[in-house]
Design an enzyme around this catalytic site. Structure first.
Site, PDB file in Angstrom:
ATOM      1  NE  ARG A  28       9.121-116.681 126.314  1.00  0.00           N
ATOM      2  CZ  ARG A  28       8.015-116.426 126.780  1.00  0.00           C
ATOM      3  NH1 ARG A  28       7.011-116.297 125.852  1.00  0.00           N
ATOM      4  NH2 ARG A  28       7.632-116.143 127.909  1.00  0.00           N
ATOM      5  CG  ASN A 101       9.838-120.044 131.912  1.00  0.00           C
ATOM      6  OD1 ASN A 101      10.935-120.528 132.080  1.00  0.00           O
ATOM      7  ND2 ASN A 101       8.938-119.768 130.934  1.00  0.00           N
ATOM      8  CD  GLU A 466       8.434 -96.818 119.715  1.00  0.00           C
ATOM      9  OE1 GLU A 466       8.613 -97.079 121.022  1.00  0.00           O
ATOM     10  OE2 GLU A 466       8.430 -98.153 119.123  1.00  0.00           O
ATOM     11  CE  LYS A 470      10.440-100.498 118.099  1.00  0.00           C
ATOM     12  NZ  LYS A 470      10.454-100.223 119.684  1.00  0.00           N
TER      13      LYS A 470
HETATM   14  C1  G6P Z   1       9.729-105.641 126.009  1.00  0.00           C
HETATM   15  C2  G6P Z   1       9.737-105.509 124.639  1.00  0.00           C
HETATM   16  C3  G6P Z   1       9.233-104.027 124.156  1.00  0.00           C
HETATM   17  C4  G6P Z   1       7.712-103.894 124.762  1.00  0.00           C
HETATM   18  C5  G6P Z   1       7.533-104.172 126.242  1.00  0.00           C
HETATM   19  C6  G6P Z   1       6.107-104.421 126.417  1.00  0.00           C
HETATM   20  O1  G6P Z   1      10.500-104.727 126.995  1.00  0.00           O
HETATM   21  O2  G6P Z   1      11.077-105.669 124.180  1.00  0.00           O
HETATM   22  O3  G6P Z   1       9.113-104.155 122.605  1.00  0.00           O
HETATM   23  O4  G6P Z   1       7.340-102.863 124.179  1.00  0.00           O
HETATM   24  O5  G6P Z   1       8.243-105.488 126.609  1.00  0.00           O
HETATM   25  O6  G6P Z   1       5.719-105.656 126.127  1.00  0.00           O
HETATM   26  P1  G6P Z   1       4.140-105.978 125.768  1.00  0.00           P
HETATM   27  O7  G6P Z   1       4.121-107.347 125.377  1.00  0.00           O
HETATM   28  O8  G6P Z   1       3.393-105.650 127.052  1.00  0.00           O
HETATM   29  O9  G6P Z   1       3.630-104.889 124.790  1.00  0.00           O
END
Ligand code: G6P
Length: 588
Positions: A28, A101, A466, A470
């Protein structure tokens, strides 16, 4: 963002259980960690261990035997990354501890009310909670003390407090996620369900303004506002324990990329496509919203719905949706896409759309999550647990679902399945040894680059965005994804000898125009990496992706994931835990 794991029950290695628990939440994102436990042997206070930095090879063998413990991975917001600011935080007696949190927005005002008589050791907003509970518990039972404290917080928060005297753990949430796990004479709490899998599959996600009281033998859920007990039905998790392991792969991200052929194949047997199609058909104005990678799935959806189903659907980044909400009314449909179902910007946007009486449909991987519960029509993504920070299999599964929905709306359900079969054939081909070797070699070629471009048109445009995302999020190479037509409006000025330029060139209506873009970049010295069903003179490197008709975006994105992954490994970086990023972004 921050992770929470708590244990109370029959085992005497609570600190170790909790430590292993927070390790499962490392993905996380965090910058420090801490564990607190109530020792079995006589002790006047709880014992804490806090460290700055990653868990690495640390352990908690120095913590005493205990049956009640909790731990936290902290992502600094209020107060720097120091041991003092790391959770848990103790009250002045050392017998009450909290982890938190979120952000207590009115902490300054609350702090003024207790600071005269209480010593604060950290700079956090969180510490105020422990002193407030200390004050309240001198006149009230512990549960009541936590409840009255929690009700004074403003903002999105999840808090867990331990009382040494009353031997219990009390949690409350508003905004930040919390899930409890019911065991046999042992109970668990965490900020995410996957960490509970080794112990129990009977779980319950706390709603906003709900509290959980965890004792050795039971978990009681309370309404935080009234203090009254609520009768809830636990959810049974369908994920297997191994689904949350690396399964022989060296990282979670690698495993999750390689799971795509199986996960995508399962899409062929889905029975819920029609319900999304109906919701879209019945709406007057449909909006796809998401954050990060999920947003690019939304963007892909707009192309698929328009070309396959001749339907216009708006796509919007969830954090920007607020500024368009005047168009939302009781005939609108908001289709929210998310892996975690907890991303704060998305949850906020959905709540606002609900205030305008819009219907909410969602495609979400974590069943029971906040988004899931807020939705009138929650559709499970069924990609299985996704642990790597950068989303992969969840996104391609969502695109597959949108693709099949578009065909269903058009009345061509069977054709949709045929296209998915082509997608599967193309995807399987990518995972052949030769193809993986080619991708590996190409990634190695650009590992020292600092700048890179990815272009495409039509559905290859979201694929380009995308792929660039990445590459930048895990390898830290600056990568820009753009619609090929936009090249000459700016980015081409940055292309010089050797600049890597990834071009998606499927055999569709975008072919000639995309090829022209490749030629333009090549003419400026760009090193052209072509992703296409066939070799071209313009390409300096070629990765073959067999055409899969309207579904070609899926294998194209997978090649983008593999390029990003391989270059990250070539640079000796950890793709599962990229710097400054978190899997579940639960703050605004
Ligand atoms: C973060 C992650 C991404 C993800 C985004 C949205 O930035 O690193 O990989 O696409 O959150 O997250 P979700 O859980 O809403 O798809």
């Amino acid at each position: 963002m921050c992770g929470i794991f708590g244990y109370i029950g029959k085992r005497e290695d609570a600190a170790t259980i909790v430590f292993e628990g927070i390790k499962t939440l490392e993905y996380r994102g965090y910058d420090s960690w801490g564990v607190g436990c109530v020792p079995l042997t006589k002790s006047d206070t709880l014992i804490l261990k806090k460290r700055v930095g990653k868990i690495g090879n640390e352990d908690v063998k120095d913590l005493p035997k205990s049956t009640l413990a909790f731990g936290h991975t902290r992502w600094a917001t209020h107060g720097g990354v120091t041991e003092k600011n790391t959770h848990p935080h103790l009250d002045c007696t050392g017998t009450i501890a909290i982890i938190h949190n979120g952000i207590i927005e009115n902490y300054d005002t609350l702090k003024k009310q207790v600071s005269g008589t209480h010593t604060f050791v950290s700079e956090t907003d969180s510490e105020v909670a422990t002193h407030m509970i200390e004050v309240a518990s001198s006149a009230h039972p512990f549960i009541e003390a936590v409840r009255s404290t929690f009700l004074q917080f403003e903002g999105s928060n999840a808090i867990i407090a331990i009382s040494q005297k009353e031997h219990m753990m009390v949690a409350a949430r508003n905004g930040s996620p919390l899930v409890v796990g019911f065991g046999d004479h042992e109970q668990f709490i965490a900020s995410d369900a996957s960490g509970l899998l080794p112990y129990t599959k009977r779980i319950y996600f706390l709603e906003d303004n709900e509290m959980a009281v965890l004792t050795d033998d039971a978990i009681i859920i309370l309404d935080a506002v009234t203090g009254k007990e609520k009768h809830i039905t636990p959810t049974i998790l369908t994920w297997s324990v191994t689904a949350a392991n690396k399964n022989g792969f060296s990282t979670f991200m690698e495993k999750e990329i390689h799971e795509q052929p199986i996960v995508l194949e399962q899409c062929l047997h889905r029975s819920d496509i029609q319900s999304i199609a109906e919701a879209i058909k019945n709406a007057r104005g449909a909006y796809l919203i998401g954050c990060g990678t999920a947003y690019y799935a939304c963007l892909a959806g707009t192309y698929l719905f328009s070309t396959i189903a001749q339907r216009h659907i708006n796509a919007c980044v969830a954090s920007e949706f607020t500024y368009q909400e005047e168009f939302i009314n009781n005939a609108s449909l908001v289709l929210a896409l998310s892996q975690s179902g907890e991303t704060m910007d998305l949850i906020d946007a959905v709540k606002r759309a609900k205030k305008h009486d819009a219907s909410i449909a969602s495609i979400v991987n974590v069943q029971g999550s906040t988004l899931w519960r807020l939705s009138n029509l929650p559709i499970p993504c069924m990609a299985g647990p996704e642990i790597g920070v950068a989303s992969t299999k969840d996104m391609t599964t969502k695109i597959a679902i949108l693709l099949m929905t578009a065909y269903d709306i058009a009345g061509h359900t069977k054709e949709g399945k045929q296209v998915m079969k082509q997608v599967l054939a193309s995807v399987k081909n990518i995972f052949e040894k030769d193809s993986l070797n080619t991708i590996h070699a190409v990634a190695n070629h650009f590992k020292t680059s600092t700048n890179l471009f990815v272009v495409g048109r039509g559905t290859s445009y979201p694929a380009a965005l995308e792929t660039a995302l990445k590459i930048k999020e895990i390898s830290y190479i600056h990568a820009e994804g753009l619609a090929a037509g936009e090249l000459k409006h700016g980015a081409i000025a940055l292309i010089e000898k050797g600049t890597p330029c990834i071009v998606f060139l499927p055999h569709d209506e975008t072919y000639s125009a995309n090829l022209a873009a490749a030629m333009e970049m090549k003419a400026r010295g760009g090193y052209i990496i072509g992703i296409s069903p066939q070799q071209q003179e313009a390409f300096d490197a070629f990765i073959e992706v067999k055409d899969a008709g309207t579904g070609t975006i899926i294998p194209n994105i997978i090649v983008g994931q593999l390029l990003a992954y391989d270059v990250t490994i070539a640079k000796n970086l950890d793709p599962d835990k990229p710097r400054n990023l978190a899997k579940s972004v639960t703050v605004k």
